[in-house]
Write a protein that holds these residues in place. Structure first.
Motif, short mmCIF file in Angstrom:
data_model
loop_
_atom_site.label_atom_id
_atom_site.label_comp_id
_atom_site.label_asym_id
_atom_site.label_seq_id
_atom_site.Cartn_x
_atom_site.Cartn_y
_atom_site.Cartn_z
N GLY A 1 0.79 -1.23 0.00
CA GLY A 1 0.00 0.00 0.00
C GLY A 1 0.81 1.27 0.00
N ARG A 2 2.14 1.12 -0.15
CA ARG A 2 2.99 2.30 -0.01
C ARG A 2 2.72 3.35 -1.08
NH1 ARG A 2 7.23 4.65 -1.83
NH2 ARG A 2 8.51 5.90 -0.39
N ASP A 3 2.57 2.94 -2.33
CA ASP A 3 2.35 3.90 -3.41
C ASP A 3 1.06 4.69 -3.21
OD1 ASP A 3 4.70 3.15 -4.58
OD2 ASP A 3 3.78 1.86 -6.10
N ARG A 4 0.00 4.02 -2.77
CA ARG A 4 -1.28 4.71 -2.54
C ARG A 4 -1.16 5.70 -1.38
NH1 ARG A 4 -6.33 3.00 -3.68
NH2 ARG A 4 -5.34 2.37 -5.63
N ILE A 5 -0.51 5.28 -0.31
CA ILE A 5 -0.32 6.18 0.83
C ILE A 5 0.51 7.39 0.43
CG2 ILE A 5 0.72 6.38 3.12
CD1 ILE A 5 0.05 3.41 3.53
N THR A 6 1.56 7.16 -0.34
CA THR A 6 2.41 8.26 -0.79
C THR A 6 1.63 9.24 -1.65
OG1 THR A 6 4.40 6.87 -0.71
CG2 THR A 6 4.49 8.83 -2.09
N ALA A 7 0.83 8.72 -2.58
CA ALA A 7 0.05 9.61 -3.45
C ALA A 7 -0.93 10.44 -2.64
CB ALA A 7 -0.70 8.77 -4.49
N ARG A 8 -1.59 9.84 -1.66
CA ARG A 8 -2.54 10.59 -0.83
C ARG A 8 -1.82 11.62 0.03
NH1 ARG A 8 -6.47 5.47 0.94
NH2 ARG A 8 -7.77 5.53 -0.95
N SER A 9 -0.68 11.25 0.56
CA SER A 9 0.07 12.21 1.39
C SER A 9 0.55 13.39 0.57
CB SER A 9 1.25 11.49 2.05
OG SER A 9 0.81 10.44 2.90
N ARG A 10 1.02 13.12 -0.64
CA ARG A 10 1.44 14.21 -1.51
C ARG A 10 0.28 15.14 -1.83
NH1 ARG A 10 4.78 10.63 -5.94
NH2 ARG A 10 6.75 10.42 -4.80
N ASP A 11 -0.88 14.55 -2.11
CA ASP A 11 -2.05 15.37 -2.44
C ASP A 11 -2.44 16.27 -1.27
OD1 ASP A 11 -5.32 15.51 -2.42
OD2 ASP A 11 -4.51 15.67 -4.43
N LEU A 12 -2.40 15.72 -0.06
CA LEU A 12 -2.71 16.53 1.11
C LEU A 12 -1.67 17.63 1.31
CD1 LEU A 12 -3.83 13.71 3.58
CD2 LEU A 12 -5.28 15.50 2.61
N GLY A 13 -0.41 17.31 1.07
CA GLY A 13 0.64 18.31 1.19
C GLY A 13 0.49 19.43 0.18
N LEU B 1 9.53 13.35 5.28
CA LEU B 1 8.34 13.61 6.07
C LEU B 1 7.07 13.20 5.33
CD1 LEU B 1 7.02 14.86 8.58
CD2 LEU B 1 7.25 17.10 7.52
N VAL B 2 6.97 13.55 4.05
CA VAL B 2 5.76 13.29 3.28
C VAL B 2 5.73 11.86 2.75
CG1 VAL B 2 4.43 13.97 1.23
CG2 VAL B 2 5.54 15.71 2.64
N GLU B 3 6.85 11.36 2.27
CA GLU B 3 6.88 10.06 1.60
C GLU B 3 7.52 8.96 2.44
OE1 GLU B 3 8.29 10.48 -2.40
OE2 GLU B 3 7.67 12.57 -2.46
N GLY B 4 8.08 9.32 3.58
CA GLY B 4 8.59 8.31 4.49
C GLY B 4 10.05 7.98 4.35
N GLU B 5 10.73 8.51 3.33
CA GLU B 5 12.15 8.20 3.14
C GLU B 5 12.81 9.28 2.31
OE1 GLU B 5 12.10 4.37 1.31
OE2 GLU B 5 11.09 5.07 -0.49
N ALA B 6 14.10 9.46 2.53
CA ALA B 6 14.91 10.39 1.75
C ALA B 6 16.03 9.59 1.10
CB ALA B 6 15.50 11.48 2.65
N ILE B 7 16.19 9.78 -0.21
CA ILE B 7 17.18 9.03 -0.98
C ILE B 7 18.05 10.02 -1.75
CG2 ILE B 7 17.54 7.21 -2.69
CD1 ILE B 7 14.66 6.31 -2.16
N ALA B 8 19.35 9.79 -1.74
CA ALA B 8 20.26 10.67 -2.47
C ALA B 8 21.38 9.84 -3.08
CB ALA B 8 20.84 11.74 -1.56
N GLY C 1 13.63 -6.12 9.47
CA GLY C 1 13.28 -6.58 8.14
C GLY C 1 12.66 -5.52 7.25
N GLN C 2 12.52 -4.29 7.73
CA GLN C 2 11.92 -3.24 6.93
C GLN C 2 12.94 -2.65 5.96
OE1 GLN C 2 9.98 -0.24 9.28
NE2 GLN C 2 9.55 1.08 7.53
N THR C 3 12.56 -2.53 4.69
CA THR C 3 13.49 -2.03 3.68
C THR C 3 13.08 -0.68 3.10
OG1 THR C 3 12.31 -3.27 1.96
CG2 THR C 3 14.20 -4.34 2.98
N ARG C 4 11.83 -0.27 3.22
CA ARG C 4 11.37 1.02 2.70
C ARG C 4 10.59 1.74 3.79
NH1 ARG C 4 11.03 1.49 -2.96
NH2 ARG C 4 10.61 3.68 -2.48
N GLY C 5 10.53 3.07 3.67
CA GLY C 5 9.82 3.87 4.66
C GLY C 5 8.37 4.10 4.27
N ILE C 6 7.59 4.56 5.23
CA ILE C 6 6.18 4.88 5.02
C ILE C 6 5.94 6.31 5.48
CG2 ILE C 6 5.30 4.17 7.28
CD1 ILE C 6 3.67 3.23 3.95
#
Length: 534
Positions: free
Chosen positions: A57-69, A151-158, A251-256
């Motif tokens: 469900g990560r992609d759906r949560i990210t899309a909704r969080s971005r929309d709210l932001g 903050l919005v998507e749960g992870e920072a990547i660089a 065991g978690q590999t991606r953020g929420i």
């Protein structure tokens, strides 16, 4: 008739199952595990591996969080406040090389600190923005964007890149988390989940990035179906990919997204306030209306056949012609002419917003503020019911959380990049180590040890808090460096250099304010003071 004992407790009739509803007489040692209680009967979540919970469900949560932001004012304000409070406009390292671990002396450490910090300022604040691979932001701006993404998507990547033709070759590219995915959209596996390759020990070994976003507005999207594998580190241990997120379970590999627990409340509040606003606008536009005496039953009774329908049309045409020829019924202009026979004026009620709207909104905002780790007053910008004591208590709680997040983000995201940049300075000979100094790679963390400084906590009562800071320093509970960083977000060494220049520029016989003793600062003040109840 039987005589009732004085000690006998009379029976109170109860509905069947009432004790179970209240949590008594359950079938499990813990009420929380009892499936027979009505209030918990439908509450049956399952235990899953953490990535089985996060990734589907990560992609759906990210899309909704971005929309709210983007579109929700409360969410946008909360995000901006945290980014400004944690990172601010000049997030930077205060170098503290561990000279004891290196077997060197404090004088070398001070000289090394001043040299490295001067070069970092030149690099990070360069208006030409060579530190950014895309040359669009300075280093503090890159850190701010990365923290907002976390903050919005749960992870920072660089990505830590190398650009040989730039004055400083080490550069940063903050990457959209959407680009991190399994090649060709393959399903997650034990050793490849969410685009992250994992070793048997659970170490992230490499990352797979799309070369273009899968949803673009331009025609050529061929890069979206091309992936590139990038190792986490080079052979020397130099970071190549920096991936920061809150790891809540093994065991978690991606953020929420941090907004995930409050997405529903934000959406509910947004919808409710929008409906109230629309109703208020309609009330303001439509102040009155004309009521016809002809209801549906009357119309069916009088105009039911074909001739009746013609009569109805003639009736409506007559009303239209009447109001048109009379110039209409004006309410704002305070002129109401005669009405068509049997018509009445109806007024729209103006009780908007609803009486419970303010209380409902405040309750929802408190829930949202708690989920974001800030106070209701900060989120709503409502300080009307706040006194000194409550403002001070709220500041302490919020600052504790922001300090923890700042430290975690600095250690997990900023420090690895600073280490990569410092490697360039040492290996390219821009900064030389003393003869006999330990090997740089063996003691890399000791050379790069730093404390990261962001915005200061600020003041509720500047006089009281300055006095408290002076008392902490005088009692040995803190240092001037720590107080400068916490209260104002400045470097004490820089402050002292500037004060020295100001003292030298003062007219003869005039004392600089900094030359006053702490005893005076700790003494009684002549200005008005604010009591805790004010």
């Amino acid at each position: 008739m039987a005589v009732r004992s004085l000690t006998e407790v009379p029976r109170i009739p109860r509905k069947r199952g009432a004790l179970r509803d209240a949590g008594f007489g359950g079938s499990a040692p813990y009420v929380a595990a009892d499936t027979g209680i009505d209030t918990l009967a439908g509450f049956l979540p399952t235990n899953r591996a953490v990535d089985a919970e996060v990734l589907p469900g990560r992609d759906r949560i990210t899309a909704r969080s971005r929309d709210l932001g983007r579109n929700n004012g409360w969410a946008a304000g909360a995000i901006a406040k945290e980014v400004d409070g944690v990172i601010g406009a000049n997030f930077r390292p205060l170098l503290k090389p561990d000279w004891r671990a290196l077997g060197l002396d404090a004088d070398w450490a001070q000289e090394f600190k001043e040299t490295i910090e001067a070069r970092w300022r030149t690099y990070a604040d360069d208006p030409r923005k060579f530190c950014d691979t895309t040359r669009s932001q300075t280093m503090p701006q890159l850190f701010g964007m990365a923290y907002r993404t976390y903050l919005v998507e749960g992870e920072a990547i660089a990505l830590v890149n190398w650009r040989a033709r730039r004055p400083f070759k080490t550069t940063m590219r903050v990457v959209d988390p959407d680009l991190l995915s399994n090649p060709n959209g393959a399903a997650d596996e034990a050793r490849l989940r969410g685009g992250v390759e994992i070793t048997r020990d659970g170490v992230a070994r490499a990352y797979h990035f799309r070369q273009g976003h899968y949803a673009t507005s331009w025609a050529d999207g061929s890069d979206a179906m091309t992936w590139k594998r990038i190792g986490r580190e080079s052979a020397t241990g130099r970071p190549q990919v920096i991936h920061f997120f809150d790891k809540t379970r093994d065991g978690q590999t991606r953020g929420i997204s941090r907004l995930a627990p409050i997405v529903e409340r934000l959406r509910m509040e947004d919808h409710y306030s929008r409906v109230e606003l629309q109703a208020a606008v309609i009330n303001a536009v439509l102040a009155a209306f004309i009521k016809s005496p002809m209801g549906p039953e009357s119309i069916n009774e009088m105009f039911g056949d074909d001739d009746g329908m013609q009569a109805l049309l003639n009736y409506q045409s007559g009303r239209k012609e009447f109001y048109g020829s009379s110039g209409g019924v004006k309410i704002g202009g305070a002129r109401i002419s005669t009405l068509y026979p049997n018509d009445e004026i109806g007024m729209v009620p103006t009780a908007r917003p609803a009486a419970q709207f303010a209380d409902f909104e405040a309750a929802v905002l408190r829930h949202i503020a708690s989920g974001m780790g800030i106070s209701y007053e900060q989120l709503a910008s409502d300080w009307s019911k706040t006194n000194y004591s409550s403002a001070r208590a709220a500041m302490i709680e919020i600052w504790r959380g922001w300090t923890a997040r700042r430290t975690a983000f600095a250690q997990g995201f900023c420090q690895p990049f600073f280490m990569a940049w410092l490697e360039e300075q040492i290996m390219d000979g821009h900064v030389r180590l003393p003869r006999g100094a330990p090997d740089f790679y063996a003691f890399w963390p000791a050379y790069a040890r730093a404390k990261w400084i962001g915005p200061g906590k600020g003041f509720v009562d500047p006089v009281k808090e300055a006095q408290a800071a002076a008392m902490r320093v005088s009692l040995g509970l803190s240092t001037l460096e720590e107080e400068a960083a916490e209260l104002t977000g400045t470097d004490y060494a820089d402050n002292m250099e500037q004060i020295a220049r100001e003292v030298a520029a003062m007219p003869k016989g005039t004392l600089h304010p900094a030359q006053e003793s702490f005893a005076k600062l700790l003494g009684p003040t002549t200005g008005p003071s604010m009591s805790p109840e004010d």
